[in-house]
Enzyme design. Structure first.
Site, short mmCIF file in Angstrom:
data_model
loop_
_atom_site.label_atom_id
_atom_site.label_comp_id
_atom_site.label_asym_id
_atom_site.label_seq_id
_atom_site.Cartn_x
_atom_site.Cartn_y
_atom_site.Cartn_z
N SER A 79 -10.51 5.59 -4.60
CA SER A 79 -11.23 6.50 -4.85
C SER A 79 -10.99 7.77 -5.69
CB SER A 79 -11.71 7.33 -3.40
OG SER A 79 -10.27 7.78 -2.69
N GLU A 139 7.33 -6.80 1.06
CA GLU A 139 6.27 -6.88 1.95
C GLU A 139 5.33 -8.01 1.62
OE1 GLU A 139 5.01 -4.91 4.10
OE2 GLU A 139 5.86 -2.92 4.34
N LYS A 170 0.94 -1.32 0.07
CA LYS A 170 -0.06 0.10 0.06
C LYS A 170 0.96 1.13 0.02
CE LYS A 170 -3.69 2.55 2.52
NZ LYS A 170 -4.64 2.53 3.57
N LYS A 222 -2.22 -1.22 -3.79
CA LYS A 222 -3.12 -0.02 -3.53
C LYS A 222 -2.38 0.93 -3.70
CE LYS A 222 -6.04 1.76 -0.41
NZ LYS A 222 -6.78 1.82 0.81
N LYS A 242 1.15 10.02 5.36
CA LYS A 242 1.23 8.76 6.08
C LYS A 242 2.59 8.20 5.66
CE LYS A 242 -3.83 8.10 6.55
NZ LYS A 242 -4.91 6.98 6.64
N ARG A 251 -10.52 9.81 1.95
CA ARG A 251 -10.35 10.44 3.20
C ARG A 251 -11.60 11.52 3.45
NH1 ARG A 251 -4.04 11.01 3.29
NH2 ARG A 251 -3.31 8.68 3.14
N TYR A 301 -15.35 0.95 -7.09
CA TYR A 301 -16.40 1.46 -6.68
C TYR A 301 -17.47 1.64 -7.92
CZ TYR A 301 -13.90 3.39 -2.77
OH TYR A 301 -13.19 3.41 -1.73
C1 PBG Z 1 -7.54 3.51 5.54
C2 PBG Z 1 -7.74 3.22 4.19
C3 PBG Z 1 -7.60 4.21 3.12
C4 PBG Z 1 -8.03 3.58 2.00
C5 PBG Z 1 -8.72 2.38 2.12
N1 PBG Z 1 -8.46 2.02 3.58
C6 PBG Z 1 -7.02 5.49 3.07
C7 PBG Z 1 -5.77 5.95 3.61
O1 PBG Z 1 -5.01 5.03 3.85
O2 PBG Z 1 -5.64 6.90 3.92
C8 PBG Z 1 -8.36 4.03 0.69
C9 PBG Z 1 -9.37 3.79 -0.38
C10 PBG Z 1 -9.74 4.69 -1.22
O3 PBG Z 1 -9.21 5.72 -1.63
O4 PBG Z 1 -10.72 4.26 -2.17
N2 PBG Z 1 -6.71 2.71 6.20
#
Ligand code: PBG
Length: 338
Positions: A287, A246, A206, A261, A230, A216, A326
């Site tokens: 998203s 990982e 990720k 991701k 992050k 968010r 989505y």
């Molecule tokens: C949080 C999480 C995130 C997403 C899924 N779980 C956002 C982040 O790490 O800030 C993002 C999913 C998306 O953008 O559709 N742990």
């Protein structure tokens, strides 16, 4: 064109790549990858209240559902052949704390949502995120001490969070937090509490991405994050070998499924994970990727259905077993000829 016997075989004009492309039936005969509703996992946002659906400004066409609305929405996904949903709660701001304790309240929003779905659709796969960001007043996926997200203490919190989710009926625990060692710790915690059949889908690779922006705002974690990144736990977008490490660690720690991701900007990672490890591999078409296509289509720049299906096929081509997206409902409708 005259053909002399000495013309080498295998090049033009003997070889004409367009012959296979000429007819619909011949194109279908040579198609190398397919997309079906089985490939789709639908991420669903949950909000507090009764009989509510809330629009999300940054994600046109996506809504948050109150728990009582979920049986109907998830029933539609099931009827379309989608095998599972992934739940994300928009926790009321007043329940967010520095330790994120609402995450292990057995009656929190996500647990209510799981029960509402499982009561009506016991055979629908339900997946839940494990990370503290929907519950944490610092907006981070883990507990913050002295300005740093602490690893080992966060893992204990994540195990508690996972426990209430599986007790409520969740089938797949999907840790998205990127703490070190959380897969192994969760596997042990689940096994020791009698939940050895619960699947673990690791958000293994990720990346610290700007494409999570609309998510968010959908769970309102960005107003708590206050511009912080992050970067101390999510991966640097510049790295590939690190993603392989990982995944290798998460295989060793006992994960069942593996996620990359975001999706589209990281198709190379997906391909390499699949080739190197041959494990069940998933992408999260996040998203921001959804919002890009959706806003462009709404403004007439792109054809929505065309780019949606092309995008989803790119994940299959890269080697994915499935995609969190989505687009799931719209794509499944198209695939079913609706
Ligand atoms: C949080 C999480 C995130 C997403 C899924 N779980 C956002 C982040 O790490 O800030 C993002 C999913 C998306 O953008 O559709 N742990």
């Amino acid at each position: 064109m005259a053909r002399s016997p000495s013309t080498p075989v295998g090049v033009f004009p003997q070889t004409r790549m367009r012959r296979n492309r000429r007819w619909d039936w011949s194109r279908r005969m040579v198609r190398e990858n397919t997309l079906t509703p089985d490939d789709l996992i639908w991420p669903v946002f949950v909000c507090d209240g009764v009989d509510r659906t809330e629009k999300i400004a940054t994600m046109p066409g996506v809504v948050r559902y109150s728990p009582d609305q979920l049986p109907k929405a998830v029933g539609e996904a099931k009827a379309l052949g989608i095998p599972s949903v992934a739940l994300f709660p928009a926790t009321p701001a007043e329940l967010k704390t520095p330790d994120g304790r609402e995450a292990w309240n057995p009656n929190n929003l996500v647990c209510q949502a799981i029960r509402a779905i499982k009561d009506t659709h016991p055979d629908m796969g339900v997946m839940c995120d494990v990370a503290l960001d929907p519950f944490n007043s610092d907006g981070h996926d883990g507990i913050v001490r002295d300005g740093h997200v602490v690893n080992d203490e966060t893992i204990e919190a994540l195990c508690r969070q996972a426990f209430v989710q599986v007790e409520a009926g969740c089938d797949i625990i999907a840790p998205s937090d990127m703490m070190d060692g959380r897969i192994g710790a969760l596997r042990v915690a689940l096994d020791e509490s009698g939940h050895d059949q619960i699947l673990l889908m690791s958000y293994a690779a990720k990346f610290s991405s700007g494409f999570y922006g609309p998510f968010r705002s959908a769970i309102d974690s960005n107003s708590f994050l206050k511009g912080e990144t992050k970067d101390t736990y999510q991966m640097d977008p510049a790295n590939t070998d690190e993603a392989m490490r990982e995944v290798a660690l998460d295989i060793a720690e006992g994960a069942d499924m593996f996620m990359v991701k975001p999706g589209l900007p990281y198709l190379d990672i997906i391909q390499r994970v699949k080739e190197q490890f041959g494990v069940p591999t998933f992408a999260y078409n996040v998203s921001g990727e959804y919002a890009m296509l959706r806003f462009a289509a709404e403004n007439g720049a792109l054809d929505y259905e065309h780019v949606m299906m092309e995008t989803l096929m790119s994940f299959k081509r890269a080697g994915c077993n499935g995609v969190l997206t989505y687009f799931a409902i719209d794509a499944a409708k198209l695939l079913n000829g609706e």
